[in-house]
Design a protein around this motif. Structure first.
Motif, PDB file in Angstrom:
ATOM      1  N   ALA A   1       0.835  -1.201   0.000  1.00  0.00           N
ATOM      2  CA  ALA A   1       0.000   0.000   0.000  1.00  0.00           C
ATOM      3  C   ALA A   1       0.870   1.250   0.000  1.00  0.00           C
ATOM      4  O   ALA A   1       2.029   1.223   0.397  1.00  0.00           O
ATOM      5  N   THR A   2       0.282   2.359  -0.450  1.00  0.00           N
ATOM      6  CA  THR A   2       0.951   3.661  -0.411  1.00  0.00           C
ATOM      7  C   THR A   2       0.311   4.535   0.657  1.00  0.00           C
ATOM      8  O   THR A   2      -0.798   4.241   1.140  1.00  0.00           O
TER       9      THR A   2
ATOM     10  N   GLU B   1      -0.945   7.401   0.148  1.00  0.00           N
ATOM     11  CA  GLU B   1      -2.168   7.972  -0.434  1.00  0.00           C
ATOM     12  C   GLU B   1      -3.338   7.004  -0.309  1.00  0.00           C
ATOM     13  O   GLU B   1      -4.477   7.414  -0.015  1.00  0.00           O
ATOM     14  N   GLU B   2      -3.079   5.702  -0.509  1.00  0.00           N
ATOM     15  CA  GLU B   2      -4.149   4.706  -0.387  1.00  0.00           C
ATOM     16  C   GLU B   2      -4.643   4.604   1.054  1.00  0.00           C
ATOM     17  O   GLU B   2      -5.855   4.451   1.290  1.00  0.00           O
TER      18      GLU B   2
ATOM     19  N   GLN C   1      -8.530   5.679   2.547  1.00  0.00           N
ATOM     20  CA  GLN C   1      -9.406   4.786   3.302  1.00  0.00           C
ATOM     21  C   GLN C   1      -9.751   5.341   4.690  1.00  0.00           C
ATOM     22  O   GLN C   1     -10.389   4.664   5.489  1.00  0.00           O
TER      23      GLN C   1
END
Length: 409
Positions: free
Chosen positions: A29-30, A32-33, A37
């Motif tokens: 995951a980044t 930003e992700e 969320q």
């Protein structure tokens, strides 16, 4: 994007122990992700986030590279390409480098489960030696799991020894050191923490005043264990067995530092060690920025613990001075902790662990008697200011003389 439980949560579950703190690693995951969320970032230094509903911590998988001295001298790299194995290899011990998914499928690339079964504390990789804080952490884990039979792997102890000799320990901040020391002292076998630090040479770097006690003899008649360092370990062990708070355990560790200053030609006697030790206790307090209550109790126990042992022989005037020194009228709990430290000191002697300590109840009774002197009658007699203080002392002395006479009758 995959989420794993890692570290202590996996380790303690496999040991059959209660799981309290749960750390999670997110792979693939980044930042930003995570933000998209609803995760909330924590600080600027680490890619760590708080879950939007539970508030639990989730960290992106990351690698790290040594970039300077001390605990904070690292550069971190977090990316979706960092694998779970790459994240786990940067951890300290193999038993802390395991992960499991939601179905409790174990990922154990560095044989942590094998070391759990063998009761071994072993470093994951040579990168262990890049972080001086790990010397304290491993010693703390040794104290925590000593009761289960855990020991430090010889090769890990050797790395800890190299770290101790490298000068890196001096780069630790007082705050980080105190956090580890205080947690270690509250373990079930805090004396093991000191033993491991001594075995790897870290004790003489971090607390040379405590290290100096080993090999210093005491009179065998009073101390069958003879060695002052071994006595200190036993006192600490007694404090843990009797579930004493951190303040008492810290005082137990430092109470006899003055004996390390006694000239060899005066051994095994240690005349006035209570007073010579005060400057050393103060130095250790300040070095680790110990909390104020720990500092105060350590100094008071250092200065007055022999008064505690001789409580039944003290003159009423000396007893009053002792009570005044502790401000038992406004700080009753501090005097209670002093009594506890004295009792642990008395019990921390070879073969005398179960001996009764009548001084404890005697001192409590004296404090109760002195506190029972009422101020109002003296005010009604016209006493005020310094004269009131002197009148109070006279009344308390009178009460303590009566208390002493009754106790010895």
């Amino acid at each position: 994007m995959q989420v794993y439980k890692v570290g202590g949560a996996v380790r303690d579950r496999l040991l059959g122990l209660p799981v309290t703190d749960i750390d999670r690693v997110v792979v693939g995951a980044t930042t930003e992700e995570m933000l998209a969320q609803g995760f909330r970032p924590v600080g600027a230094d680490f890619p760590v986030f708080l879950h939007p509903k539970t508030g639990e911590e989730y960290a992106l998988a990351r690698t790290e590279r040594k970039s300077g001295r001390g605990y904070g001298g690292f550069t971190f790299y977090a990316s979706p390409e960092v694998t779970l194995e790459e994240d786990l290899i940067r951890r300290d011990l193999t038993i802390n480098a395991m992960a499991e998914d939601d179905q409790q499928n174990l990922t154990d690339p560095y044989h942590g489960q094998r070391d759990l079964e063998a009761r071994i504390l072993r470093h994951v990789s040579p990168a262990f030696a890049e972080d001086p804080l790990r010397v304290l952490r491993v010693a703390r884990f040794a104290a925590r799991y000593a009761g289960l039979g855990f020991t430090v792997a010889p090769e890990t102890l050797e790395l800890m020894r190299e770290l101790s000799e490298s000068g890196e320990l001096q780069a630790l901040t007082a705050e980080r050191s105190w956090k580890e020391i205080s947690r270690a002292l509250l373990e079930d076998q805090p004396q093991v923490f000191i033993e491991v630090l001594r075995d790897c040479g870290a004790l003489k770097v971090l607390m040379p005043e405590v290290d100096a006690l080993f090999g210093v003899p005491q009179p065998e008649a009073h101390h069958p264990e003879i060695d002052t360092g071994l006595h200190t370990l036993s006192v600490l062990q007694q404090a843990a067995l009797h579930k004493q708070p951190l303040t008492v355990r810290w005082a137990c560790l430092l109470h006899d530092l003055g004996k390390g200053l006694t000239p060899q030609e005066e051994w095994p006697r240690h005349i006035a060690h209570e007073h010579t030790g005060l400057k050393l206790i103060k130095a250790v307090n300040e070095r680790f920025k110990a909390p104020k209550d720990c500092q105060e109790l350590a100094l008071l126990v250092g200065q007055y613990h022999t008064h505690g042992h001789r409580a039944l022989e003290l003159k009423a005037s000396t007893l009053l001075e002792l009570l005044q020194s502790f401000d038992v009228y406004r700080r009753p709990q501090r005097f209670e902790e002093f009594i506890a430290a004295c009792e642990m000191d008395a019990r921390g002697r070879k073969g005398l662990e179960q001996r009764s300590y009548p001084q404890a109840d005697y001192l409590r009774g004296a404090a109760t008697a002195a506190r029972g002197v009422a101020v109002q009658p003296l005010l009604e007699q016209g006493f005020k200011g310094p004269a009131l203080g002197e009148a109070l002392k006279r009344e308390r002395l009178k009460v303590l003389k009566a208390y002493k006479d009754a106790a010895s009758a």
